[in-house]
Design a protein around this motif. Sequence first.
Motif, short mmCIF file in Angstrom:
data_model
loop_
_atom_site.label_atom_id
_atom_site.label_comp_id
_atom_site.label_asym_id
_atom_site.label_seq_id
_atom_site.Cartn_x
_atom_site.Cartn_y
_atom_site.Cartn_z
N PHE A 128 0.84 -1.20 0.00
CA PHE A 128 0.00 0.00 0.00
C PHE A 128 0.87 1.25 0.00
O PHE A 128 1.77 1.37 0.84
CB PHE A 128 -0.88 0.02 1.25
N PHE A 129 0.60 2.16 -0.92
CA PHE A 129 1.31 3.43 -1.00
C PHE A 129 0.27 4.54 -0.87
O PHE A 129 -0.56 4.72 -1.77
CB PHE A 129 2.03 3.58 -2.35
N GLU A 130 0.30 5.28 0.25
CA GLU A 130 -0.65 6.38 0.39
C GLU A 130 -0.26 7.49 -0.58
O GLU A 130 0.91 7.84 -0.69
CB GLU A 130 -0.72 6.92 1.81
N THR A 131 -1.24 8.03 -1.26
CA THR A 131 -0.99 9.12 -2.20
C THR A 131 -0.95 10.44 -1.43
O THR A 131 -1.15 10.46 -0.21
CB THR A 131 -2.11 9.18 -3.27
N LYS A 132 -0.75 11.53 -2.14
CA LYS A 132 -0.77 12.84 -1.49
C LYS A 132 -2.19 13.22 -1.04
O LYS A 132 -2.36 14.18 -0.31
CB LYS A 132 -0.17 13.91 -2.39
N LEU A 133 -3.20 12.47 -1.49
CA LEU A 133 -4.58 12.70 -1.07
C LEU A 133 -4.89 11.76 0.09
O LEU A 133 -4.88 10.54 -0.07
CB LEU A 133 -5.56 12.46 -2.23
N LYS A 134 -5.13 12.33 1.25
CA LYS A 134 -5.33 11.57 2.48
C LYS A 134 -6.38 10.47 2.31
O LYS A 134 -7.50 10.73 1.90
CB LYS A 134 -5.75 12.52 3.61
N GLY A 135 -5.98 9.24 2.61
CA GLY A 135 -6.90 8.11 2.56
C GLY A 135 -6.97 7.40 1.23
O GLY A 135 -7.59 6.34 1.12
N ALA A 136 -6.36 7.95 0.18
CA ALA A 136 -6.33 7.31 -1.14
C ALA A 136 -5.01 6.57 -1.30
O ALA A 136 -3.94 7.11 -0.95
CB ALA A 136 -6.49 8.35 -2.24
N TYR A 137 -5.07 5.36 -1.82
CA TYR A 137 -3.89 4.51 -1.92
C TYR A 137 -3.72 3.93 -3.31
O TYR A 137 -4.71 3.57 -3.96
CB TYR A 137 -3.99 3.33 -0.95
N ILE A 138 -2.46 3.80 -3.73
CA ILE A 138 -2.10 2.96 -4.86
C ILE A 138 -1.69 1.63 -4.23
O ILE A 138 -0.92 1.60 -3.26
CB ILE A 138 -0.93 3.54 -5.67
N ILE A 139 -2.21 0.55 -4.76
CA ILE A 139 -1.94 -0.77 -4.19
C ILE A 139 -1.30 -1.63 -5.28
O ILE A 139 -1.83 -1.74 -6.39
CB ILE A 139 -3.24 -1.43 -3.68
#
Length: 176
Positions: A3-14
């Motif tokens: 899981f990589f959290e994006t700069k947008l809180k709570g949004a992830y690249i998986i």
Amino acid sequence: MIFFETKLKGAYIIKPEKITDERGFFARSFCQKEFNKYSLNSNFVQCNISYNKIKGTLRGMHYQNLPYPEAKLVRCTQGAIYDVIIDLRKNSPTFKHWIGEKLTAKNHKMIYIPEGFAHGFQTLEDDSEVFYQMSEFYYPECAKGIKFDDPNFKIEWPIINKIISERDISYHLWDE
């Protein structure tokens, strides 16, 4: 799964964690325990497929309003897309910010989109297919959209010649 959290809180690249051998690889595309570890909504109640014949097809920017906001887990299963999300949560430090991510059948990446986000994508190849897992059922009365070229967000779409539905073209500019 990584899981990589994006700069947008709570949004992830998986990204899947692949176990490879001479046959190919095996990887998980969903694990409720891992989603819970990151406090992500893992209650998916509906799955959808979007097939897109022509490169440049743009779908979005869609969201579902209260009382039925939805989280999404999105993966490109054939071809390639440029996936875009916008944070529409008024109390968020990243309110009105957006990100774009290239999802392809080859890179196997997914994007987790929390409730309160608008979502759309543009196909980068002909015959692209997108698979969605949704945390809420579809309620037409709550389905909303924002114009794909809204100057409030200045989204940089990769392909200039876009194929867009009448519905998506008819969306209004964002009004807080």
